[in-house]
Enzyme design. Structure first.
Site, PDB file in Angstrom:
ATOM      1  CB  CYS A 116      -0.474   2.697   4.065  1.00 57.39           C
ATOM      2  SG  CYS A 116      -2.025   1.791   3.257  1.00 57.39           S
ATOM      3  CG  ASP A 117       3.187   1.285   4.502  1.00 57.61           C
ATOM      4  OD1 ASP A 117       2.878   1.788   5.486  1.00 57.61           O
ATOM      5  OD2 ASP A 117       2.900  -0.059   4.421  1.00 57.61           O
ATOM      6  CB  CYS A 145      -1.009   0.194   1.212  1.00 62.02           C
ATOM      7  SG  CYS A 145      -1.912   1.601   1.147  1.00 62.02           S
TER       8      CYS A 145
END
Ligand code: NAP
Length: 329
Positions: free
Chosen positions: A142-143, A139
């Protein structure tokens, strides 16, 4: 010995990620005393995530499993019941609906919320598994932020790979897209955008055979599938973007699915069966965020609650047992 009689509940929620547990918080505060069939393992994709820095309300960030513990504690506080089991069979052809959950038993439900999520596909390399959450991610939203100034790689040849590679150039010094064929399946527009980005390079007809590093990603061993030659690519992170599998197998034949196996919905949360609602990544393959899944869980619980109230009216088709008054919020 005969099987124990099914228990009866107003609302059953299948799944215990952010969508399922948010639905449980809302439904339990509406006095529906929901049963969550949590799935094994429970908690959804955040259980495999270390730092979560984009969930509102946690300015210092929070570990994924801790966030899910808090969701669960909040749902329990208002009386949610949990079965630590997988649903093995459903019958949505008549009401009450029926869900079997292995040794935990069988439950009959007036309404159901399906929040079983979707799982990212992985390359299935032992070295990839070892470094998940330590530089291997599925992701970018997200990261990506954790990889400022690093060289990165993205595996995949679809829209997600193009989109993630493009997004990652906000942080990374360079992104290499590695794809197993010599052509992409991504849409023309996303591919052109990635190709026009000077920070993105491509390795086609190539596959990752090993992720290097002990506690963080230090590089990849990449095999050229045309020549058979294996080379080391020095990158500090790997984003796997080879698709997701919605967890809908047990609902096949019972609910309408799209061609990729996601639940089909209308009016956001309604599935093809009246009284069965959906929440989160099990149908939302666009946003796939904990906070958007939680929002959809809230919507599904409110829709289920209103639907149960409507069904309790004496004139309603498929009239079910008495429903509580709508909760004050
Ligand atoms: P996808 O379209 O299924 O593409 C997956 C890619 O991963 C394919 O290129 C596939 O290779 C590759 N792949 C699969 N298994 C692999 C493996 N084991 N090892 C190496 N490579 C592997 O998945 P997606 O890109 O996540 O997209 C899913 C859906 O969401 C699509 O319908 C897409 O259009 C949509 N989507 C849309 C947008 C947008 O419009 N902005 C953004 C993201 C996703 P092959 O090509 O060789 O099969």
């Amino acid at each position: 010995m005969s099987a124990p009689a099914p228990v009866r509940r107003r609302l059953v929620i299948v799944g215990s990620g952010p969508a399922g547990l948010t639905a449980a918080i809302y439904a339990s505060r509406a006095n529906l005393a929901p049963l969550v069939i949590a799935g094994v393992p429970s908690g959804g994709q955040l259980m495999l995530t270390s730092d979560v820095e984009n969930y509102p309300g946690f300015p210092e960030g929070i570990l994924g499993p801790e966030l899910m513990d808090r969701f669960r504690a909040q749902a329990k506080r208002f009386g949610t019941e949990f079965w630590e089991a997988n649903v093995t069979r459903v019958d949505f052809t008549h009401r009450p609906f029926r869900l079997e959950a292995g040794l935990s038993g069988t439950v009959e439900a007036d309404a159901v919320i399906v929040a079983t999520g979707a799982n990212a596909r992985w390359l299935d390399l032992p070295s990839e598994q070892k470094l998940r959450g330590k530089g291997v991610s599925a992701c970018a939203t997200c990261d990506g932020f954790f990889f400022k100034g690093k060289e990165l790689a993205v595996v995949g040849g679809g829209d997600s790979a193009m989109e993630e590679a493009t997004f990652l150039t906000k942080f990374a010094s360079h992104v290499t897209v590695i794809h197993r064929r010599d052509g992409f399946r991504a849409s023309r527009i996303l591919e052109s955008r990635a190709r026009a980005n000077p920070k993105i390079g491509f390795r086609l007809s190539s596959e990752v055979v090993e992720v290097l590093g002990t506690n963080s990603v230090e590089g990849l061993r990449v095999k050229d599938l045309t020549t058979g030659k294996v080379e080391t690519l020095p990158v500090g992170g790997l984003f796997v973007a080879i698709g997701h599998d919605p967890a809908t197998e047990v609902f096949r034949g019972a609910l309408e699915l799209d061609e990729h196996g996601y639940l089909k919905t209308r009016d956001l949360t309604r599935t093809s069966v009246e009284g069965v609602f959906a929440a989160g990544d099990v149908y939302d393959h666009r946003y796939r965020q904990a906070v958007s899944a939680a929002g959809l869980g809230c919507m599904a619980a409110l829709d289920a609650e209103h639907w149960l109230v409507e069904q309790a009216q004496p004139h309603a088709p498929g009239h079910v047992a008495s429903a509580p008054a709508p909760s004050a919020r």
